[in-house]
Design an enzyme around this catalytic site. Structure first.
Site, mmCIF file in Angstrom:
data_model
loop_
_atom_site.group_PDB
_atom_site.id
_atom_site.type_symbol
_atom_site.label_atom_id
_atom_site.label_comp_id
_atom_site.label_asym_id
_atom_site.label_seq_id
_atom_site.Cartn_x
_atom_site.Cartn_y
_atom_site.Cartn_z
ATOM 1 N N THR A 111 0.838 -1.203 0.000
ATOM 2 C CA THR A 111 0.000 0.000 0.000
ATOM 3 C C THR A 111 0.872 1.252 0.000
ATOM 4 O OG1 THR A 111 -1.681 -1.219 1.214
ATOM 5 C CG2 THR A 111 -1.914 1.167 1.154
ATOM 6 N N LYS A 133 5.522 11.057 21.573
ATOM 7 C CA LYS A 133 5.581 12.101 22.611
ATOM 8 C C LYS A 133 4.182 12.454 23.124
ATOM 9 C CE LYS A 133 9.441 14.364 20.230
ATOM 10 N NZ LYS A 133 9.834 15.611 19.557
ATOM 11 N N ARG A 158 -2.395 5.249 7.277
ATOM 12 C CA ARG A 158 -2.696 3.904 7.815
ATOM 13 C C ARG A 158 -2.563 3.980 9.325
ATOM 14 N NH1 ARG A 158 -0.600 -1.777 5.679
ATOM 15 N NH2 ARG A 158 -2.300 -1.255 4.250
ATOM 16 N N HIS A 185 -10.367 -1.028 4.241
ATOM 17 C CA HIS A 185 -9.199 -0.771 3.397
ATOM 18 C C HIS A 185 -9.751 -0.475 1.998
ATOM 19 C CE1 HIS A 185 -5.250 -0.708 1.849
ATOM 20 N NE2 HIS A 185 -4.740 -1.782 2.427
HETATM 21 N N1 ASP Z 1 -2.186 -5.909 3.481
HETATM 22 C C1 ASP Z 1 -3.558 -6.067 3.884
HETATM 23 C C2 ASP Z 1 -3.945 -5.053 4.941
HETATM 24 O O1 ASP Z 1 -3.201 -4.149 5.217
HETATM 25 C C3 ASP Z 1 -3.870 -7.464 4.274
HETATM 26 C C4 ASP Z 1 -3.144 -7.993 5.475
HETATM 27 O O2 ASP Z 1 -2.343 -7.301 6.113
HETATM 28 O O3 ASP Z 1 -3.385 -9.158 5.783
HETATM 29 O O4 ASP Z 1 -5.026 -5.138 5.464
#
Ligand code: ASP
Length: 335
Positions: free
Chosen positions: A64, A93, A114, A142
């Site tokens: 990602t 912090k 994220r 996601h």
């Molecule tokens: N890469 C995907 C996520 O970030 C799937 C996973 O991590 O299993 O959700």
């Protein structure tokens, strides 16, 4: 209005059509079938040259983060990034996410976020002066993964609206499943619908959350729940969507190989079926499966670049939805 990308619930068929056309054009161009393929990755090459993307990742990522950063670079934009914001930003912090976003939105033109907490992207958007893209919020959603998943499905099954889609593995905590299942539900009955039936295959402790299951049912899609992946299920699926156990999100991670697509089970795959996986994979998807023509997960990951280029073009107003408003079922589904 800022063009945030927070949840699949905001997507319309017109948005998807515009996005997928753009992604397909970039992919063709990159494959050398378009003009100027050697240097230009998109018909909109360099369109984002005056823009800066902030990528703020509080959780681990390979595909990602890098596909977003590559997408921005391929469109001529610049990237400022922190790959471990939990440790290397002022979060350590004690700074709140909201304060960090207030600051970062003064530095960049879009924030790709994220975070380990469900709802974090929406919180960020509520205080941001620039668009926020949800690159995964805990066990929530996601949405950009769902877009590249659907792009990969539509590439293989153009125009099909009756696909039998089987989700396997950790459906409780797997946010990519939530987004794609929601998308199947909300697009049902629209020009972008793709699923005709949905199977959820998981042990009880990792089964799909009730609200997601309920929504899929309410939108009129036949749903079946299973606690084992069987040859009959494999044979009766057009799309098999494998997932790993999200061990970092469970207090005690439940295991079990009955949720693996073993070589033996894969022998039941139909010749036109596709096997997808958001990756990373663990034991549920043995490397032996890679050589099968149905294995599309590396292509799926590669499509992430083209789809995220299109997302960025949309966020900055270079792309407009092809037709206006939304899925017929949207109001009903999300009321
Ligand atoms: N890469 C995907 C996520 O970030 C799937 C996973 O991590 O299993 O959700």
């Amino acid at each position: 209005m800022l063009r945030h990308v927070l949840t699949v619930r905001d997507f319309t068929p017109g948005f998807l059509e515009s996005l997928f056309q753009s992604a397909a054009a970039s992919k063709r161009q990159h494959a050398g079938r378009g003009r100027g393929a050697r240097v230009r990755w998109s018909p909109h090459w360099n369109a984002l040259r005056d823009h800066v993307m902030v990528s703020l990742f509080y959780e681990a990522s390979t595909r990602t983060r890098h596909s977003f950063e590559a997408a921005m670079a391929r469109l001529g934009g610049k990237v400022i990034t922190t790959e471990n914001a939990a440790e290397f930003s002022s979060a350590i912090k004690g700074e709140s996410l909201e304060d960090t976003i207030r600051i970062e939105s003064g530095y960049g033109d879009v924030i790709v976020l994220r975070h380990k907490e469900k709802g974090a992207a929406a919180r960020a958007a509520s205080v941001s002066d620039v668009p926020v893209i949800n690159a995964g919020d805990g066990d929530g959603e996601h949405p950009t993964q769902a877009l590249l998943d659907l792009f990969t499905i539509a590439e293989r099954f153009p125009g099909r609206r009756d696909l039998r889609v089987t989700f396997v593995g950790d459906l409780l905590k797997g946010r990519t499943v939530h987004s794609l299942a929601w998308l199947a539900a909300m697009l049902e009955g629209t020009s972008s619908g793709f699923a005709g039936a949905v199977n959820f295959v998981a042990p009880d402790v990792m089964q799909i959350p009730r609200p997601v299951e309920g929504l899929v049912r309410d939108c009129g899609l036949p749903v079946a729940m299973h606690d084992a992946l069987t040859p009959a299920l494999v044979a009766g699926s057009d799309v098999i969507y494998m997932t790993r156990t999200q061990s970092e999100r469970h207090a005690v991670a439940p295991g079990g190989d009955s949720y693996a697509l073993t070589e033996k089970l894969a022998a039941s795959l139909g010749p036109d079926a596709v096997v997808l996986h958001p990756l990373p994979r663990n034991r549920e998807l043995p490397e032996a499966i890679d050589r099968l023509p149905q294995a599309r997960y590396f292509e799926q990951a590669r499509n992430g670049l083209f789809v995220r280029m299109a997302i960025l073009l949309w966020v900055f107003g270079v792309l407009e939805p092809i037709v206006a408003p939304g899925p017929r079922n949207r109001e009903r589904a999300f009321a």
